[in-house]
Design a protein around this motif. Structure first.
Motif, short mmCIF file in Angstrom:
data_model
loop_
_atom_site.label_atom_id
_atom_site.label_comp_id
_atom_site.label_asym_id
_atom_site.label_seq_id
_atom_site.Cartn_x
_atom_site.Cartn_y
_atom_site.Cartn_z
N LEU A 2 31.41 -7.19 -39.20
CA LEU A 2 31.16 -8.60 -38.77
C LEU A 2 31.83 -9.31 -40.06
CD1 LEU A 2 27.91 -8.84 -36.69
CD2 LEU A 2 30.11 -8.78 -35.65
N GLY A 3 32.23 -10.63 -39.56
CA GLY A 3 32.29 -11.54 -40.69
C GLY A 3 31.89 -13.01 -40.58
N THR A 4 31.79 -13.57 -41.52
CA THR A 4 30.93 -15.01 -41.68
C THR A 4 32.09 -16.01 -41.18
OG1 THR A 4 31.63 -15.28 -43.78
CG2 THR A 4 29.07 -14.89 -43.24
N THR A 5 33.60 -15.76 -41.40
CA THR A 5 34.60 -16.28 -41.19
C THR A 5 35.76 -15.40 -41.01
OG1 THR A 5 35.36 -16.50 -43.47
CG2 THR A 5 33.99 -18.25 -42.51
N SER A 6 36.96 -15.71 -40.12
CA SER A 6 38.14 -15.28 -40.14
C SER A 6 38.70 -15.04 -41.70
CB SER A 6 39.18 -15.88 -39.55
OG SER A 6 39.06 -15.91 -38.13
N GLY A 7 39.36 -13.94 -42.08
CA GLY A 7 39.65 -13.62 -43.40
C GLY A 7 38.59 -13.30 -44.52
N ALA A 8 37.38 -12.94 -43.96
CA ALA A 8 36.33 -12.71 -44.72
C ALA A 8 36.53 -11.12 -45.41
CB ALA A 8 34.96 -12.66 -44.22
N GLY A 9 37.29 -10.42 -44.77
CA GLY A 9 37.39 -8.77 -45.25
C GLY A 9 37.03 -7.91 -44.05
N GLY A 51 30.13 -20.82 -51.36
CA GLY A 51 29.06 -21.14 -50.13
C GLY A 51 28.71 -19.76 -49.44
N ALA A 52 29.04 -18.83 -50.32
CA ALA A 52 28.98 -17.50 -49.41
C ALA A 52 27.21 -17.25 -48.97
CB ALA A 52 29.20 -16.15 -50.50
N PHE A 53 26.50 -17.39 -49.80
CA PHE A 53 24.97 -17.20 -49.27
C PHE A 53 24.64 -18.25 -48.09
CE2 PHE A 53 25.05 -15.76 -53.94
CZ PHE A 53 24.76 -14.40 -53.41
N ALA A 54 25.54 -19.29 -48.11
CA ALA A 54 25.07 -20.13 -46.96
C ALA A 54 25.71 -19.76 -45.64
CB ALA A 54 25.56 -21.64 -47.38
N HIS A 55 26.93 -19.13 -45.99
CA HIS A 55 27.65 -18.63 -44.76
C HIS A 55 26.90 -17.43 -44.49
CE1 HIS A 55 31.81 -20.06 -46.30
NE2 HIS A 55 31.27 -21.07 -45.83
N LEU A 56 26.31 -16.39 -44.87
CA LEU A 56 25.52 -15.50 -44.51
C LEU A 56 24.28 -16.06 -43.76
CD1 LEU A 56 25.97 -13.13 -47.62
CD2 LEU A 56 26.88 -12.65 -45.37
N TYR A 57 23.48 -16.96 -44.75
CA TYR A 57 22.12 -17.13 -43.92
C TYR A 57 22.63 -17.95 -42.59
CZ TYR A 57 17.72 -19.72 -42.95
OH TYR A 57 16.64 -19.98 -42.60
N GLY A 58 23.59 -18.79 -42.70
CA GLY A 58 23.76 -19.59 -41.52
C GLY A 58 24.04 -18.90 -40.26
N LEU A 65 27.33 -4.64 -40.25
CA LEU A 65 27.49 -4.96 -41.65
C LEU A 65 28.00 -6.66 -41.43
CD1 LEU A 65 29.15 -2.24 -43.67
CD2 LEU A 65 26.56 -2.91 -43.67
N LEU A 66 27.46 -7.47 -42.04
CA LEU A 66 28.24 -8.78 -42.33
C LEU A 66 28.71 -9.29 -43.53
CD1 LEU A 66 28.22 -11.51 -40.56
CD2 LEU A 66 26.05 -12.25 -41.67
N VAL A 67 30.17 -9.52 -43.35
CA VAL A 67 30.85 -9.72 -44.70
C VAL A 67 31.23 -11.17 -44.97
CG1 VAL A 67 32.84 -9.06 -45.99
CG2 VAL A 67 31.93 -7.48 -44.45
N THR A 68 31.20 -11.51 -46.07
CA THR A 68 31.66 -13.03 -46.62
C THR A 68 32.55 -12.92 -47.67
OG1 THR A 68 30.81 -15.17 -46.75
CG2 THR A 68 29.77 -13.55 -47.81
N ASP A 69 33.48 -13.88 -47.80
CA ASP A 69 34.33 -14.05 -48.83
C ASP A 69 33.64 -15.06 -49.70
OD1 ASP A 69 36.39 -14.85 -50.49
OD2 ASP A 69 38.07 -15.54 -49.10
N ILE A 70 33.36 -14.41 -51.03
CA ILE A 70 32.49 -15.19 -51.99
C ILE A 70 33.49 -16.15 -52.86
CG2 ILE A 70 32.38 -13.50 -53.92
CD1 ILE A 70 29.57 -14.26 -54.26
N ASP A 71 34.73 -15.64 -52.71
CA ASP A 71 35.60 -16.56 -53.57
C ASP A 71 35.99 -17.75 -52.98
OD1 ASP A 71 37.64 -16.44 -55.70
OD2 ASP A 71 39.30 -16.57 -54.31
N ARG A 72 35.62 -18.27 -51.86
CA ARG A 72 35.78 -19.46 -50.90
C ARG A 72 34.65 -20.32 -51.41
NH1 ARG A 72 37.22 -18.72 -44.44
NH2 ARG A 72 39.09 -17.30 -45.00
#
Length: 507
Positions: free
Chosen positions: A3-10, A186-193, A177-184
């Protein structure tokens, strides 16, 4: 499930990496994505669960119209990474955007006019039985199914009609698994939210967080991963570094066109990036060819300074007439004509081929009528019948900058409504296109403009070698090498034993 927090997360690349990783363990693996929204599609056999290539038919265009099946390109490549034959059950529902508020619906590989006409929320109940049946069948036939989600699972306005994220996860009890793009940022907020917006039973399916596209010293992330685990109970199981040259086609949009170091480029390939561009992933191999610079052209300035040996490419389009109108609005039509008029190399693929001709004729209401760019003396007529098939072909006599393709046998795929032929009035005046593959490929009298219906030319090793092979040049990486590199990266950045534990059977 990835799973991803957004499109383009990986999600796509990690799913691909895990397909090859688990296959390397000797397991029988299949990918799955319930619903994919993309104009990047591949042709597979229309028979589920069966290998082989759909017959390509004869050279007559009328004979070449066959019933293949379409799936998203990401699942096609994931199947190859899993060493499995790509097939429709791996992507039972494909949405191909034709406008900002409208998509063509492809169910189990075939266009469904009935589903296309329905509003989005009205489709879920109709398509879910097909999705569940496809996934259940793949699970029964394989040791591991690696599932890719879409967008974010926490889009609460869509949750009630979800058929691609947590409904799929709940259906099979997937280890997520929940993936986030840390380069953007706010990654920890994306994961927690994302975690916080899920119902409790769905949170329980998340086994780990993954930080993707990280640059810098990973030790500086502390104490955030532990703080996040204290809040959610979910560990951060991998921090994966930025790897924008991984070699895998991008699924969600045009890919990064950062180029090689100065002084190493011998050919620039400018791909016109119109709004409804399709099958853009077939140009990804050019990024891996030593000495080739790949860029996206959106204005005449992007084509300024090209040498005659540099290429202008008109790729496929999901809305050929509309994209042709956009191209004219930008002034790109004149820039392309100027490049061609100076002997510059021009390639049109599928919709791009249709644009290169004299006219688009649409009495069936498929795409729209339009005058073409007039660089090939051809006319295209749109028909309701759609050509969807894998194709093998051999180039005949080819002239000009494309002469290296003469006699080369290639394979690829076709997805198009239009049928193209010589313009009869122009032929009567002596302006005849040179047909180098019957019913499929033509070039102009000067030889610098080539148009073909075959997608995948630039993925074919024989074609790449003919066009770009150089004495002593570094070899172009194979897809297998790309897949193995992705698997090795995943293995290196997950904790030892974690990935094996996700698929371990209980005692």
């Amino acid at each position: 499930m990835v799973l991803g927090t957004t499109s383009g997360a990986g999600k796509s690349w990690l799913t691909t990496a895990l397909c090859r990783y688990y296959s390397n363990l000797g397991l029988k693996v299949a990918p799955f994505k319930a619903q994919n929204m993309s104009n990047n599609a591949r042709v597979v056999s229309s028979a589920t669960g069966q290998g082989g290539t759909a017959p390509s038919g004869g050279s007559d265009p009328a004979q070449r119209r066959s019933v293949g099946a379409e799936i998203g390109s990401a699942q096609y490549f994931q199947a190859l990474a899993a060493r499995a034959e790509p097939e429709v059950r791996m992507n039972p529902l494909l949405l191909k955007p034709e406008a900002d508020t409208h998509s063509q619906v492809v169910l189990m590989g075939q266009v469904s006019a009935e589903l296309t006409a329905l509003p989005w929320r009205g489709r879920s109940a109709l398509v879910w039985p097909h999705i569940a049946a496809a996934l259940d069948a793949l699970r029964a036939e394989n040791d591991v199914v690696v599932i890719e989600g879409a967008g974010s699972p926490a889009e609460i306005n869509l949750h009630a009609n979800d058929i691609v994220n947590m409904r799929v996860a709940r259906h099979v009890g997937a280890a997520c698994l929940l993936v986030t793009d840390i380069d953007r940022g706010g990654a920890f907020a994306h994961l927690y939210g994302t975690w916080a917006l899920l119902p409790e039973d769905e949170r329980a399916l998340i086994h780990g967080f993954v930080l993707n596209k990280f640059r810098g010293d990973a030790s500086l992330l502390a104490p955030a991963p532990q703080m996040l685990q204290d809040l959610t109970g979910v560990p951060t199981v991998a921090t994966i570094p930025m790897n924008w040259r991984h070699g895998l086609p991008e699924e969600d949009g045009v890919f990064d066109d950062r180029t090689l170091a100065a002084g190493t480029v011998h050919t620039t390939v400018a791909v016109v990036a119109y709004p409804r561009i399709s099958n853009l992933d077939e140009f990804q191999p050019l990024k891996n060819v030593p000495g080739v610079r790949l860029l996206w052209a959106r204005s005449p300035a992007d084509l300024g300074g090209l040498k005659p040996t540099d290429w202008v490419v008109l790729p496929g389009s999901k809305a050929t007439a509309a994209d042709l109108a956009w191209l004219r609005t930008q002034g790109l039509d004149q820039a392309i004509a100027q490049h061609a008029g100076q002997g510059g190399t021009v390639l049109g693929v599928c919709g791009g081929l249709q644009m290169l001709g004299e006219a688009l004729i649409d009495t069936a209401g498929i795409d729209g009528n339009a005058p073409g760019l007039g660089l090939l003396p051809l006319v295209t007529t749109f028909e309701i019948a759609k050509t969807v098939q894998r194709t093998q072909a051999q180039f005949g006599a080819v002239q000009g900058p494309w002469s290296a393709l003469a006699g080369v046998a290639v394979q690829g795929y076709e997805i198009h409504h239009g049928q193209t032929a010589q313009h009869p009035a122009m032929a009567a005046k002596g302006d005849v296109a040179r047909e180098v593959i019957p019913g499929m490929c033509w070039q102009n009298a000067q030889g610098n403009v080539l148009g073909l219906y075959l997608h995948g030319l630039l993925e074919d090793p024989a074609a790449l070698q003919a066009l770009f092979g150089r004495e002593g040049a570094a070899p172009v990486p194979t897809l297998d090498a790309v897949f193995d590199g992705l698997a090795a990266m995943a293995q290196a950045h997950f904790a030892p034993g974690f990935l094996q534990g996700l698929v371990a059977q209980p005692d």
